[in-house]
Motif scaffolding. Structure first.
Motif, PDB file in Angstrom:
ATOM      1  N   ALA A 173       0.821  -1.216   0.000  1.00  0.00           N
ATOM      2  CA  ALA A 173       0.000   0.000   0.000  1.00  0.00           C
ATOM      3  C   ALA A 173       0.856   1.268   0.000  1.00  0.00           C
ATOM      4  CB  ALA A 173      -0.932   0.007   1.207  1.00  0.00           C
TER       5      ALA A 173
ATOM      6  N   GLN B  82      -4.887   3.748  -2.298  1.00  0.00           N
ATOM      7  CA  GLN B  82      -4.903   3.203  -0.936  1.00  0.00           C
ATOM      8  C   GLN B  82      -6.302   3.292  -0.347  1.00  0.00           C
ATOM      9  OE1 GLN B  82      -1.893   4.671   1.778  1.00  0.00           O
ATOM     10  NE2 GLN B  82      -0.543   5.107   0.054  1.00  0.00           N
TER      11      GLN B  82
ATOM     12  N   ILE C 288      -7.264   7.570  10.071  1.00  0.00           N
ATOM     13  CA  ILE C 288      -6.285   6.622   9.524  1.00  0.00           C
ATOM     14  C   ILE C 288      -5.167   7.358   8.796  1.00  0.00           C
ATOM     15  CG2 ILE C 288      -5.937   4.842   7.750  1.00  0.00           C
ATOM     16  CD1 ILE C 288      -8.820   3.853   8.511  1.00  0.00           C
ATOM     17  N   TYR C 289      -5.548   8.269   7.908  1.00  0.00           N
ATOM     18  CA  TYR C 289      -4.552   8.898   7.048  1.00  0.00           C
ATOM     19  C   TYR C 289      -3.833  10.076   7.693  1.00  0.00           C
ATOM     20  CZ  TYR C 289      -5.625   5.544   3.556  1.00  0.00           C
ATOM     21  OH  TYR C 289      -5.755   4.351   2.910  1.00  0.00           O
TER      22      TYR C 289
ATOM     23  N   SER D   2      -8.708   0.921  -2.091  1.00  0.00           N
ATOM     24  CA  SER D   2      -8.465  -0.446  -1.635  1.00  0.00           C
ATOM     25  C   SER D   2      -9.115  -0.675  -0.274  1.00  0.00           C
ATOM     26  CB  SER D   2      -6.963  -0.716  -1.557  1.00  0.00           C
ATOM     27  OG  SER D   2      -6.722  -2.022  -1.121  1.00  0.00           O
ATOM     28  N   LEU D   3      -8.958   0.264   0.623  1.00  0.00           N
ATOM     29  CA  LEU D   3      -9.563   0.161   1.943  1.00  0.00           C
ATOM     30  C   LEU D   3     -11.089   0.146   1.852  1.00  0.00           C
ATOM     31  CD1 LEU D   3      -9.053   0.131   5.006  1.00  0.00           C
ATOM     32  CD2 LEU D   3      -8.996   2.624   4.922  1.00  0.00           C
TER      33      LEU D   3
ATOM     34  N   LEU E 253     -11.652   7.650   7.964  1.00  0.00           N
ATOM     35  CA  LEU E 253     -10.598   7.774   6.950  1.00  0.00           C
ATOM     36  C   LEU E 253      -9.595   8.857   7.342  1.00  0.00           C
ATOM     37  CD1 LEU E 253     -12.808   7.424   3.777  1.00  0.00           C
ATOM     38  CD2 LEU E 253     -10.910   5.918   4.390  1.00  0.00           C
TER      39      LEU E 253
ATOM     40  N   ARG F 267     -12.848  -3.058   0.721  1.00  0.00           N
ATOM     41  CA  ARG F 267     -12.849  -4.174   1.666  1.00  0.00           C
ATOM     42  C   ARG F 267     -13.940  -4.060   2.718  1.00  0.00           C
ATOM     43  NH1 ARG F 267      -7.733  -6.617   0.869  1.00  0.00           N
ATOM     44  NH2 ARG F 267      -6.346  -5.219  -0.264  1.00  0.00           N
ATOM     45  N   THR F 268     -14.750  -3.020   2.637  1.00  0.00           N
ATOM     46  CA  THR F 268     -15.810  -2.795   3.610  1.00  0.00           C
ATOM     47  C   THR F 268     -17.067  -2.319   2.892  1.00  0.00           C
ATOM     48  OG1 THR F 268     -16.364  -1.608   5.645  1.00  0.00           O
ATOM     49  CG2 THR F 268     -15.037  -0.430   4.043  1.00  0.00           C
TER      50      THR F 268
END
Length: 83
Positions: free
Chosen positions: A3, A11, A30-31, A14-15, A27, A18-19
């Motif tokens: 990633a 990125q 996280i970032y 992609s995250l 978000l 997955r949800t």
């Protein structure tokens, strides 16, 4: 991890792929830990929306579209070897 080699948009896509969905604040948390500002993250999400890879079904909630999921699957595939 792979990633780190991808753009921030890839990125996040992609995250999100997955949800089912994710709130903008999650978000951002996280970032921001990775050194990105909240403004940068919102702008990246805006670019993903413009490309049709994510949608925002309600305020502050984002999810990957089928087009976005397909794009992530395509870049995650290993290249076919020619025999």
């Amino acid at each position: 991890m792979w990633a780190f080699l991808l753009s921030i948009e890839k990125q996040m896509l992609s995250l999100l792929s997955r949800t089912n969905h994710m709130e903008i604040q999650e978000l951002i948390r996280i970032y921001e830990k990775r050194g990105y500002s909240a403004t940068y993250i919102r702008n990246a999400l805006s670019r993903l929306k413009k490309e049709g890879y994510v949608v925002s079904p309600s305020r502050s909630l984002y999810e990957a579209t089928e087009s976005g999921r397909s794009f992530i699957r395509s870049i995650n595939r290993k290249p076919q070897t020619v025999r």
